[in-house]
Write a protein that holds these residues in place. Structure first.
Motif, PDB file in Angstrom:
ATOM      1  N   GLY A  38     -10.851  78.488 -32.499  1.00  0.00           N
ATOM      2  CA  GLY A  38     -10.173  77.956 -33.671  1.00  0.00           C
ATOM      3  C   GLY A  38      -8.917  77.172 -33.374  1.00  0.00           C
ATOM      4  O   GLY A  38      -8.233  76.707 -34.287  1.00  0.00           O
ATOM      5  N   TRP A  39      -8.616  76.956 -32.121  1.00  0.00           N
ATOM      6  CA  TRP A  39      -7.418  76.246 -31.688  1.00  0.00           C
ATOM      7  C   TRP A  39      -7.870  74.911 -31.102  1.00  0.00           C
ATOM      8  O   TRP A  39      -8.861  74.835 -30.381  1.00  0.00           O
ATOM      9  N   VAL A  55       1.658  71.888 -34.186  1.00  0.00           N
ATOM     10  CA  VAL A  55       1.449  71.254 -32.879  1.00  0.00           C
ATOM     11  C   VAL A  55       2.314  71.974 -31.855  1.00  0.00           C
ATOM     12  O   VAL A  55       3.537  72.064 -32.016  1.00  0.00           O
ATOM     13  N   LEU A  56       1.667  72.500 -30.821  1.00  0.00           N
ATOM     14  CA  LEU A  56       2.354  73.220 -29.750  1.00  0.00           C
ATOM     15  C   LEU A  56       2.626  72.267 -28.594  1.00  0.00           C
ATOM     16  O   LEU A  56       1.724  71.554 -28.148  1.00  0.00           O
ATOM     17  N   VAL A  57       3.864  72.284 -28.102  1.00  0.00           N
ATOM     18  CA  VAL A  57       4.307  71.341 -27.076  1.00  0.00           C
ATOM     19  C   VAL A  57       4.744  72.131 -25.847  1.00  0.00           C
ATOM     20  O   VAL A  57       5.759  72.837 -25.881  1.00  0.00           O
ATOM     21  N   ASN A  63       0.732  73.080 -19.452  1.00  0.00           N
ATOM     22  CA  ASN A  63      -0.313  72.204 -19.977  1.00  0.00           C
ATOM     23  C   ASN A  63      -0.720  72.706 -21.356  1.00  0.00           C
ATOM     24  O   ASN A  63      -0.217  73.728 -21.833  1.00  0.00           O
ATOM     25  N   ALA A  64      -1.627  71.976 -21.987  1.00  0.00           N
ATOM     26  CA  ALA A  64      -1.976  72.227 -23.380  1.00  0.00           C
ATOM     27  C   ALA A  64      -2.645  73.567 -23.603  1.00  0.00           C
ATOM     28  O   ALA A  64      -2.724  74.032 -24.745  1.00  0.00           O
ATOM     29  N   ILE A  65      -3.138  74.196 -22.551  1.00  0.00           N
ATOM     30  CA  ILE A  65      -3.868  75.457 -22.707  1.00  0.00           C
ATOM     31  C   ILE A  65      -3.052  76.646 -22.207  1.00  0.00           C
ATOM     32  O   ILE A  65      -2.723  77.569 -22.949  1.00  0.00           O
ATOM     33  N   CYS A  81      -3.788  75.997 -38.739  1.00  0.00           N
ATOM     34  CA  CYS A  81      -4.500  75.023 -37.914  1.00  0.00           C
ATOM     35  C   CYS A  81      -3.586  74.670 -36.753  1.00  0.00           C
ATOM     36  O   CYS A  81      -2.484  74.134 -36.960  1.00  0.00           O
ATOM     37  N   VAL A  82      -4.016  74.984 -35.545  1.00  0.00           N
ATOM     38  CA  VAL A  82      -3.156  74.893 -34.367  1.00  0.00           C
ATOM     39  C   VAL A  82      -3.715  73.878 -33.384  1.00  0.00           C
ATOM     40  O   VAL A  82      -4.927  73.871 -33.101  1.00  0.00           O
ATOM     41  N   PHE A  83      -2.837  73.041 -32.865  1.00  0.00           N
ATOM     42  CA  PHE A  83      -3.224  71.998 -31.917  1.00  0.00           C
ATOM     43  C   PHE A  83      -2.219  71.967 -30.767  1.00  0.00           C
ATOM     44  O   PHE A  83      -1.074  72.405 -30.913  1.00  0.00           O
ATOM     45  N   SER A  84      -2.644  71.462 -29.622  1.00  0.00           N
ATOM     46  CA  SER A  84      -1.741  71.340 -28.481  1.00  0.00           C
ATOM     47  C   SER A  84      -2.136  70.135 -27.655  1.00  0.00           C
ATOM     48  O   SER A  84      -3.301  69.738 -27.640  1.00  0.00           O
TER      49      SER A  84
END
Length: 285
Positions: A38-39, A55-57, A63-65, A81-84
């Motif tokens: 779900g990410w 948005v995760l930075v 890195n993004a994971i 809703c989570v994004f990176s």
């Protein structure tokens, strides 16, 4: 000359380690597993309860994971809703990012936020960043058009005013060529040293931009952003928090605050949804 370069090469690994380490986890090979959890799911639509994407930075050498193996699932489970993204990549250096110039990284963030907003059909996002990832979004907002696209910025041990690494950076003049070496090969490290050109521009005229809600979560055991209180912001709509003021038994340092600290996670959730915030205590673990 040989002696000078020997000194330089001796100092550089220490600087890189101190400025950069954000996650001890083995580097992940791809972001596909995050979609299944779900990410980084671009079909996710924000709910009425959580109307903006998060948005995760990541931080330097993250890195993004790997930087978000703890916090991303924590937020997904709470309905976000989570994004990176990956940013600051150097040629030939896989997985370990955030080493490119901070200003260029901010432009990458600008492009990514636009992508997330388009996918989710929203006009604003909330940003959560660890270390450099908590400071660099401020460059995005001030210089790359992000101020109107961000509702809130949560920084976990961000180096908002740079760092002196407990005085280590003051040794650079004693190692001829070391600063030039950093500037050329790892500009993202140089940009985070207190007094750098980009940090001076960023903080000139005030730490904040109008319309954005700021939360800074610090740990007094931070060994990377030093002195640790330089992480704090000054301005309207700013909340500066020290983990140990919430739980004296919290011994998280710079890495753990972004990777595994449930108290920091709880404070992050409070910052993203202040209308439903609950007290953060040692029990929040």
């Amino acid at each position: 000359m040989k002696l000078r370069w020997s000194r330089t090469l001796t100092l550089l690994p220490a600087l890189a380690l101190a400025l950069g380490v954000t996650t001890p986890a083995p580097p992940a090979a791809a972001d596909a597993p995050t979609v299944r959890s779900g990410w980084n799911n671009y079909s996710c639509k924000p709910s009425a309860d959580h109307p903006r994407p998060v948005v995760l930075v990541h931080g330097t050498l993250g890195n993004a994971i790997d930087n978000w193996l703890g916090l991303a699932p924590y937020l997904v489970a709470r309905g976000y809703c989570v994004f990176s993204l990956d940013y600051g990549q150097l040629p030939g250096v896989p997985f370990f990012h955030g080493l490119g110039p901070v200003d260029a990284s901010a432009q990458q963030l600008a492009t990514y936020v636009d992508r997330v907003l388009a996918a989710t059909g929203t006009s604003k996002a909330d940003l959560v960043g660890h270390s450099q990832g908590g400071m660099m979004p401020r460059v995005y907002m001030k210089f790359h058009g992000g101020a109107g696209k961000v509702n809130a910025l949560v920084g976990l041990a961000p180096d908002n005013h740079g760092t002196d690494l407990n005085g280590l950076t003051r040794l650079l003049p004693y190692f001829p060529g070391a600063k030039q070496y950093l500037d050329k090969l790892t500009p993202g490290l140089s940009d985070q040293i207190a007094g750098s050109e980009i940090l001076n521009r960023l903080n000139e005229g005030g730490d904040t931009v109008p319309g954005v809600h700021y939360t800074v979560i610090a740990t007094k055991y931070d060994e990377v952003v030093t002195p640790y209180r330089t992480t704090f912001l000054d301005g309207p709509d700013v909340r500066n928090v020290v983990l140990q003021d919430l739980c004296s038994a919290d011994y998280s340092e710079h890495v753990a605050i972004g990777l595994v600290d449930r108290i920091a996670f709880h404070e992050t959730a409070n910052a993203l949804d202040p209308a439903h915030a609950t007290p953060t205590t040692c029990a929040s673990r």
